[in-house]
Design a protein around this motif. Structure first.
Motif, PDB file in Angstrom:
ATOM      1  N   VAL A  40       0.868  -1.580  -0.004  1.00 29.25           N
ATOM      2  CA  VAL A  40       0.340  -0.127   0.252  1.00 29.25           C
ATOM      3  C   VAL A  40       1.067   1.255  -0.295  1.00 29.25           C
ATOM      4  CG1 VAL A  40      -1.991  -1.110   0.871  1.00 29.25           C
ATOM      5  CG2 VAL A  40      -0.310  -0.325   2.488  1.00 29.25           C
ATOM      6  N   SER A  41       0.510   2.704  -0.378  1.00 27.71           N
ATOM      7  CA  SER A  41       1.035   3.368  -0.608  1.00 27.71           C
ATOM      8  C   SER A  41       0.084   4.071   0.778  1.00 27.71           C
ATOM      9  CB  SER A  41       0.571   3.729  -1.797  1.00 27.71           C
ATOM     10  OG  SER A  41       1.502   3.854  -2.544  1.00 27.71           O
ATOM     11  N   ALA A  42       0.317   5.559   0.818  1.00 29.24           N
ATOM     12  CA  ALA A  42      -0.056   6.310   2.447  1.00 29.24           C
ATOM     13  C   ALA A  42      -1.342   6.998   1.427  1.00 29.24           C
ATOM     14  CB  ALA A  42       0.772   7.524   2.332  1.00 29.24           C
ATOM     15  N   MET A  43      -2.248   6.997   2.726  1.00 29.73           N
ATOM     16  CA  MET A  43      -3.946   7.533   1.919  1.00 29.73           C
ATOM     17  C   MET A  43      -3.790   9.291   1.313  1.00 29.73           C
ATOM     18  SD  MET A  43      -5.709   6.583   5.346  1.00 29.73           S
ATOM     19  CE  MET A  43      -7.520   6.725   5.107  1.00 29.73           C
ATOM     20  N   THR A  46      -1.181  12.501   2.119  1.00 29.01           N
ATOM     21  CA  THR A  46      -0.363  11.731   3.147  1.00 29.01           C
ATOM     22  C   THR A  46       1.018  12.433   2.867  1.00 29.01           C
ATOM     23  OG1 THR A  46      -2.288  10.750   4.133  1.00 29.01           O
ATOM     24  CG2 THR A  46       0.045  10.798   5.286  1.00 29.01           C
ATOM     25  N   THR A  47       1.567  12.093   1.829  1.00 28.75           N
ATOM     26  CA  THR A  47       2.998  11.941   1.770  1.00 28.75           C
ATOM     27  C   THR A  47       3.199  13.423   1.531  1.00 28.75           C
ATOM     28  OG1 THR A  47       3.075   9.411   0.749  1.00 28.75           O
ATOM     29  CG2 THR A  47       5.089  11.316   0.519  1.00 28.75           C
ATOM     30  N   ASP A  48       2.557  14.643   0.868  1.00 36.26           N
ATOM     31  CA  ASP A  48       2.629  15.795   0.632  1.00 36.26           C
ATOM     32  C   ASP A  48       2.203  16.647   1.507  1.00 36.26           C
ATOM     33  OD1 ASP A  48       3.306  15.325  -2.447  1.00 36.26           O
ATOM     34  OD2 ASP A  48       0.863  15.527  -3.007  1.00 36.26           O
ATOM     35  N   GLY A  73       2.880   8.076   6.095  1.00 35.33           N
ATOM     36  CA  GLY A  73       2.254   7.630   6.436  1.00 35.33           C
ATOM     37  C   GLY A  73       2.071   5.970   5.618  1.00 35.33           C
ATOM     38  N   GLU A  74       3.162   5.401   5.164  1.00 36.96           N
ATOM     39  CA  GLU A  74       2.585   3.793   4.918  1.00 36.96           C
ATOM     40  C   GLU A  74       2.320   2.924   5.935  1.00 36.96           C
ATOM     41  OE1 GLU A  74       4.152   5.837   2.950  1.00 36.96           O
ATOM     42  OE2 GLU A  74       3.721   5.677   0.672  1.00 36.96           O
ATOM     43  N   ARG A  75       2.178   3.235   6.925  1.00 40.77           N
ATOM     44  CA  ARG A  75       2.240   2.304   7.873  1.00 40.77           C
ATOM     45  C   ARG A  75       0.783   2.702   8.756  1.00 40.77           C
ATOM     46  NH1 ARG A  75       7.002   1.856  12.466  1.00 40.77           N
ATOM     47  NH2 ARG A  75       5.678   0.791  13.684  1.00 40.77           N
ATOM     48  N   GLY A 135       4.436   0.388   1.190  1.00 44.18           N
ATOM     49  CA  GLY A 135       5.060   0.864   0.385  1.00 44.18           C
ATOM     50  C   GLY A 135       6.426   1.711   0.472  1.00 44.18           C
ATOM     51  N   PHE A 136       7.053   2.048  -0.530  1.00 44.74           N
ATOM     52  CA  PHE A 136       7.793   3.365  -0.467  1.00 44.74           C
ATOM     53  C   PHE A 136       9.495   3.243   0.591  1.00 44.74           C
ATOM     54  CE2 PHE A 136       7.347   8.072   0.740  1.00 44.74           C
ATOM     55  CZ  PHE A 136       8.036   8.570   0.413  1.00 44.74           C
ATOM     56  N   GLN A 137       9.374   1.711   1.629  1.00 41.24           N
ATOM     57  CA  GLN A 137       9.924   2.806   2.842  1.00 41.24           C
ATOM     58  C   GLN A 137      11.049   1.493   2.964  1.00 41.24           C
ATOM     59  OE1 GLN A 137       8.088   1.635   6.833  1.00 41.24           O
ATOM     60  NE2 GLN A 137       6.952   2.521   5.481  1.00 41.24           N
ATOM     61  N   GLY A 149      11.608   6.968  -2.448  1.00 38.36           N
ATOM     62  CA  GLY A 149      11.513   8.394  -3.636  1.00 38.36           C
ATOM     63  C   GLY A 149      10.581   8.159  -3.986  1.00 38.36           C
ATOM     64  N   ARG A 150       9.436  10.020  -4.274  1.00 34.33           N
ATOM     65  CA  ARG A 150       8.338   9.312  -4.418  1.00 34.33           C
ATOM     66  C   ARG A 150       6.999   8.795  -5.535  1.00 34.33           C
ATOM     67  NH1 ARG A 150       5.658  14.081  -2.726  1.00 34.33           N
ATOM     68  NH2 ARG A 150       3.922  12.811  -2.881  1.00 34.33           N
ATOM     69  N   GLY A 151       6.355   8.354  -5.416  1.00 35.33           N
ATOM     70  CA  GLY A 151       5.929   6.647  -5.882  1.00 35.33           C
ATOM     71  C   GLY A 151       6.639   5.237  -6.010  1.00 35.33           C
ATOM     72  N   GLY A 152       7.364   5.128  -5.256  1.00 37.55           N
ATOM     73  CA  GLY A 152       8.479   3.968  -4.356  1.00 37.55           C
ATOM     74  C   GLY A 152       7.533   2.727  -4.248  1.00 37.55           C
ATOM     75  N   SER A 153       6.089   2.794  -3.881  1.00 40.63           N
ATOM     76  CA  SER A 153       5.304   1.691  -3.449  1.00 40.63           C
ATOM     77  C   SER A 153       5.709   1.070  -4.765  1.00 40.63           C
ATOM     78  CB  SER A 153       4.366   2.376  -2.874  1.00 40.63           C
ATOM     79  OG  SER A 153       3.764   2.863  -2.298  1.00 40.63           O
ATOM     80  N   ASP A 154       5.318   1.413  -6.112  1.00 44.06           N
ATOM     81  CA  ASP A 154       5.475   0.285  -6.746  1.00 44.06           C
ATOM     82  C   ASP A 154       6.751   0.102  -7.161  1.00 44.06           C
ATOM     83  OD1 ASP A 154       3.274   1.850  -8.517  1.00 44.06           O
ATOM     84  OD2 ASP A 154       4.633   3.418  -9.491  1.00 44.06           O
ATOM     85  N   THR A 155       7.801  -0.040  -6.695  1.00 44.79           N
ATOM     86  CA  THR A 155       9.431  -0.078  -6.754  1.00 44.79           C
ATOM     87  C   THR A 155       8.716  -1.560  -5.844  1.00 44.79           C
ATOM     88  OG1 THR A 155      10.443   1.705  -7.713  1.00 44.79           O
ATOM     89  CG2 THR A 155      11.673  -0.236  -6.445  1.00 44.79           C
TER      90      THR A 155
HETATM   91  N1  ASP Z   1       2.994   7.828  -0.826  1.00 42.45           N
HETATM   92  C1  ASP Z   1       4.687   7.727  -0.971  1.00 42.45           C
HETATM   93  C2  ASP Z   1       4.761   8.902  -2.559  1.00 42.45           C
HETATM   94  O1  ASP Z   1       3.197   9.568  -2.678  1.00 42.45           O
HETATM   95  C3  ASP Z   1       4.937   6.851  -2.317  1.00 42.45           C
HETATM   96  C4  ASP Z   1       4.063   6.302  -3.102  1.00 42.45           C
HETATM   97  O2  ASP Z   1       2.965   6.581  -3.691  1.00 42.45           O
HETATM   98  O3  ASP Z   1       4.334   5.393  -3.796  1.00 42.45           O
HETATM   99  O4  ASP Z   1       5.086   9.359  -2.887  1.00 42.45           O
END
Ligand code: ASP
Ligand code: MG
Length: 411
Positions: A40-43, A46-48, A73-75, A135-137, A149-155
């Motif tokens: 999961v990503s943050a809701m 949240t990250t912003d 956020g992801e927690r 995700g992302f951590q 890095g931003r969007g890192g949950s994909d990775t």
């Molecule tokens: N929450 C993080 C972000 O907004 C990671 C992700 O969404 O993949 O960048």
């Protein structure tokens, strides 16, 4: 049982209602006979929001503390999803990146995964749980919490799929696939059933938001097939996978992307001697700032102008480096222009079709859009234009290559 990894993005888990919906989908996959690992990503935003809070205190928060903050956020998302799945009467347990055995290098803010130790995740699966991973951590080799890095949950999702030998990695998101252009900008854009790793990497690097480019790189290296699909509707999405040359025969262009998050940086009157470019770009690289589109002009009287593009998000960082470098190399000054957009055309067939660049420039000219910088790779052409021209330019290029539904460029 076969393992499936499903990743849900921020919008898909943006409220408790949506989390309940995701819980339903996860339980369905479990009932269909899969062992399910969910990333999961943050809701929502949240990250912003967390980032903005840190920046209200200081423009340069300590990278270690920023990672501590952002991983929270992801927690929140992972534990709420576990609660929702448990409430469905299905066993679930959530794990932080560190607990899930995601080991990274020590680069805070954009750490790279170096190893996955999935023992704990596998034990949890064997105990009958749906496993949820933040995700992302990850955890660095020096036992610090890092982010990817931003969007890192994909990775995270792709890496877990590779480590677990999963059937596929589903990226469930608020769009139902990869389109020939962002459908919010070009409503006539068409969904691509399949796109190759190489093309997807170029599209992601060119600003297509749907996947983090590093996740595609990771997937290619480990042979993970990615299915980008809707979190809300049960329709086929886009497969990102190896595509052999034969299948690509006759296919020229896969899409157009627009990036409005880069700035154009120019160093004026740089001394034209060996070692100068190396000095400039070494200094930037050592701050882990990723740059693109380097252009150096012909020199006059022993001096030349040097331009490149860099993420606007790195502005404070970059300006500090350039202040120092301009003095060190004896350049006149630097300017940073954030009023630009980068438009990129991507397609594997470009290699064997001459005239693609000319057609793209033609389409821009017909719209009266001025090109400020150009760069190419074997399967991509990018142009920097004024930001206010960006969306119009994208639509013009999209139309020129017949990428709309039923258009001449259809695969
Ligand atoms: N929450 C993080 C972000 O907004 C990671 C992700 O969404 O993949 O960048
Ligand atoms: Mg996000």
């Amino acid at each position: 049982m076969p393992i499936i990894v499903q990743k849900y993005g921020g919008t898909s888990v943006g409220s408790t209602d949506r989390l309940r919906h995701v819980a339903d989908r996860v339980v369905q996959a479990k009932e269909a006979g899969y062992d399910v690992v969910v990333v999961v990503s943050a809701m929502g935003e949240t990250t912003d929001d967390l980032l903005a809070m840190a920046n209200q205190i200081t423009p340069t928060p300590e990278p270690r503390e920023l990672d501590m903050l952002l991983t929270a956020g992801e927690r929140i998302a992972m534990s709420l999803l576990a609660i929702a799945i448990n409430a469905r009467g299905c066993k679930a347990a959530s794990y932080t990146g560190s607990q899930a055995g995601i080991i990274t290098d020590t680069q805070h803010g954009k750490a790279k995964i170096v190893e996955i130790r999935p023992k704990r995740v596998l034990e949890s699966i064997q105990a009958g749980n749906v496993v949820i991973v933040a995700g992302f951590q990850g955890l660095s080799s020096s036992y610090e919490i890092t982010t990817l890095g931003r969007g890192g949950s994909d990775t995270t999702a792709v890496a877990m799929a590779a480590a677990l030998g999963a059937d596929a990695c589903e990226i469930c998101t608020d769009v139902d696939g990869v389109y020939t252009a962002d459908p919010r900008v070009e409503p006539r854009a068409r969904k691509l059933p399949v796109v190759s790793y190489d093309e997807m990497m170029e599209l992601a690097a060119a600003g297509a938001k749907v996947l983090q480019s590093r996740s595609v790189e990771y997937a290619r290296r480990h042979g993970v097939r990615i299915h980008v699909r809707s979190s809300f509707e049960d329709v086929p999405g886009t497969w990102v996978q190896e595509v052999d040359e034969e299948q690509m025969e006759g296919v020229m262009i896969s899409g157009v992307a627009l990036d409005v998050e880069e700035a154009k940086v120019t160093l004026d009157r740089v001394p034209d001697r060996p070692g100068v470019a190396a000095t400039v770009f070494r200094a930037i690289a050592s701050e882990a700032i990723n740059i693109d589109m380097i252009v150096q002009n012909v020199s006059h009287d022993g001096r030349t102008d040097l331009s490149f593009t860099a993420p606007i998000a790195e502005r404070a960082h970059l300006e500090a480096v350039l202040d120092r470098i301009v003095k060190e190399i004896g350049a006149e000054r630097f300017t940073l222009d954030d009023g630009v957009a980068k438009i990129s055309l991507v397609g594997a067939g470009m290699k064997s079709h001459p005239g693609v660049a000319a057609d793209m420039f033609d389409a821009l000219a017909a719209e009266g859009v001025n090109i400020e910088m150009i760069s190419t790779s074997p399967i991509r052409i990018s142009c920097v234009v004024r930001k206010q021209d960006g969306e119009r330019a994208l639509r013009a290029v999209h139309a020129r290559f017949g990428l709309e539904d039923g258009g001449s460029g259809e695969r």
